[in-house]
Design a protein around this motif. Sequence first.
Motif, PDB file in Angstrom:
ATOM      1  N   LYS A 171       0.847  -1.191   0.000  1.00 30.61           N
ATOM      2  CA  LYS A 171       0.000   0.000   0.000  1.00 30.61           C
ATOM      3  C   LYS A 171       0.883   1.241   0.000  1.00 30.61           C
ATOM      4  CE  LYS A 171      -3.567  -2.388   2.659  1.00 30.61           C
ATOM      5  NZ  LYS A 171      -4.333  -2.437   3.934  1.00 30.61           N
ATOM      6  N   LEU A 200      -2.636   5.725   0.918  1.00 30.21           N
ATOM      7  CA  LEU A 200      -4.012   5.283   0.698  1.00 30.21           C
ATOM      8  C   LEU A 200      -4.944   6.424   0.317  1.00 30.21           C
ATOM      9  CD1 LEU A 200      -4.530   2.654   3.545  1.00 30.21           C
ATOM     10  CD2 LEU A 200      -4.114   2.262   1.123  1.00 30.21           C
ATOM     11  N   ASP A 201      -4.577   7.650   0.668  1.00 30.48           N
ATOM     12  CA  ASP A 201      -5.423   8.795   0.320  1.00 30.48           C
ATOM     13  C   ASP A 201      -5.280   9.189  -1.150  1.00 30.48           C
ATOM     14  OD1 ASP A 201      -6.451   9.050   2.886  1.00 30.48           O
ATOM     15  OD2 ASP A 201      -4.798  10.325   3.547  1.00 30.48           O
ATOM     16  N   ASP A 215      -4.156   3.920  -5.661  1.00 27.18           N
ATOM     17  CA  ASP A 215      -4.868   2.653  -5.641  1.00 27.18           C
ATOM     18  C   ASP A 215      -3.889   1.537  -5.268  1.00 27.18           C
ATOM     19  OD1 ASP A 215      -7.206   3.904  -6.539  1.00 27.18           O
ATOM     20  OD2 ASP A 215      -6.648   3.639  -8.642  1.00 27.18           O
ATOM     21  N   SER A 216      -4.417   0.426  -4.806  1.00 29.23           N
ATOM     22  CA  SER A 216      -3.562  -0.717  -4.493  1.00 29.23           C
ATOM     23  C   SER A 216      -4.343  -2.010  -4.626  1.00 29.23           C
ATOM     24  CB  SER A 216      -2.975  -0.606  -3.076  1.00 29.23           C
ATOM     25  OG  SER A 216      -4.013  -0.586  -2.111  1.00 29.23           O
ATOM     26  N   SER A 234      -9.410   7.101  -4.133  1.00 32.97           N
ATOM     27  CA  SER A 234      -8.523   5.954  -4.291  1.00 32.97           C
ATOM     28  C   SER A 234      -9.213   4.668  -3.841  1.00 32.97           C
ATOM     29  CB  SER A 234      -7.231   6.157  -3.504  1.00 32.97           C
ATOM     30  OG  SER A 234      -7.506   6.306  -2.128  1.00 32.97           O
ATOM     31  N   ASN A 245      -8.595   0.512  -2.525  1.00 30.17           N
ATOM     32  CA  ASN A 245      -7.708  -0.526  -2.014  1.00 30.17           C
ATOM     33  C   ASN A 245      -8.443  -1.854  -2.165  1.00 30.17           C
ATOM     34  OD1 ASN A 245      -6.878  -1.902   1.127  1.00 30.17           O
ATOM     35  ND2 ASN A 245      -5.507  -1.829  -0.629  1.00 30.17           N
TER      36      ASN A 245
END
Length: 338
Positions: free
Chosen positions: A141, A144-145, A148-149, A311, A313
């Motif tokens: 990661k 995260l703000d 994308d992951s 974003s 995750n």
Amino acid sequence: MSTIKEIAEMAGVSVTTVSRVLNFDDTLNVQDETKRRVFEAADRLEYQIKDKKKRKRKLKLGFFCSYSPEEELEDTFYLSIRIAVEKKMEKEGFKKIQINEHIVQEEAAKLDGIICLGTFSDSMVRKISEFQKPVVFIDTKGDLDRFDSVVVNLTHSVEKVLDYLVEEGHERIAFIGGCDIDSDGKELEDVRIPIFRSYMEEKGFLREEYIKIGGFTPKYGYKLGKELLAIKERPTAVFCANDSLAIGCYKAIQEAELQIPEDISVVGFNDISMAKYLVPPLTTVHIPMDFMAERAVDVLAERISTNREISMNIAVSAKLIIRESVSRVKQENKRCEK
């Protein structure tokens, strides 16, 4: 059915501009806001391209792998994901641009987006942020703000392994893992270690001497496996953080003239191609590497085309593949535990 002329009137542009936008003409030089108006008008009017085959934009994607070619060969997990990413990009007609930590702003400006695979330091993530490009991280990661992951749900995966071993009567369970050193010199602990500790502590089975940490290659599996076997009350099962470690652990066990799984059970992680060919075939956690790679490319392409600001995750599930390297604990071993 709507016409290009109707779309042009709704979007406030020329018919020629509408035609070139809808056909993804790379030579067209108009603002993104203009393209957005055209696409929105076409969507509202339910416009269909005559051949029903919308041409995809040929994206130029930077591919940033944090590890060296030598490290990739020692732990083929990343090799498998890299190949899957490249196959997906080729299928979509995207151009891959291999980049590294030395990339400069001028080079990054030519990219539509960046795919990052591996482990990245805080300073490198900051540098990537400065490029102001859509980015997706695979197996880790980033910010995260912003990014994308696509990652594996490690908590669920580790607990599935331990549940299985406990159901087979194992209480003396060891863990062999590794840690990485990022480009800032910071040691990165394997996130599976605290998950393992928490689970074993809750069951009342935690023994710190059963936790061995080194690198992620077979030589560490061999070295740390020997250390576990030297403990007077050796573990009945070993959970390895990847299959490469399990391969090294196999060698240590076999050199000690012990049998897998009769004397000691072994579980790996990743399900690399050779896992099923070990003797005995390795019980391991199958990571959907192709799926992760394909989703990463899809997510990045979608973010580029839509200018999505939020974003995502994506945490994918993994599957425990039960083969022949685990057996139930022998009764004499259970008596030794009392």
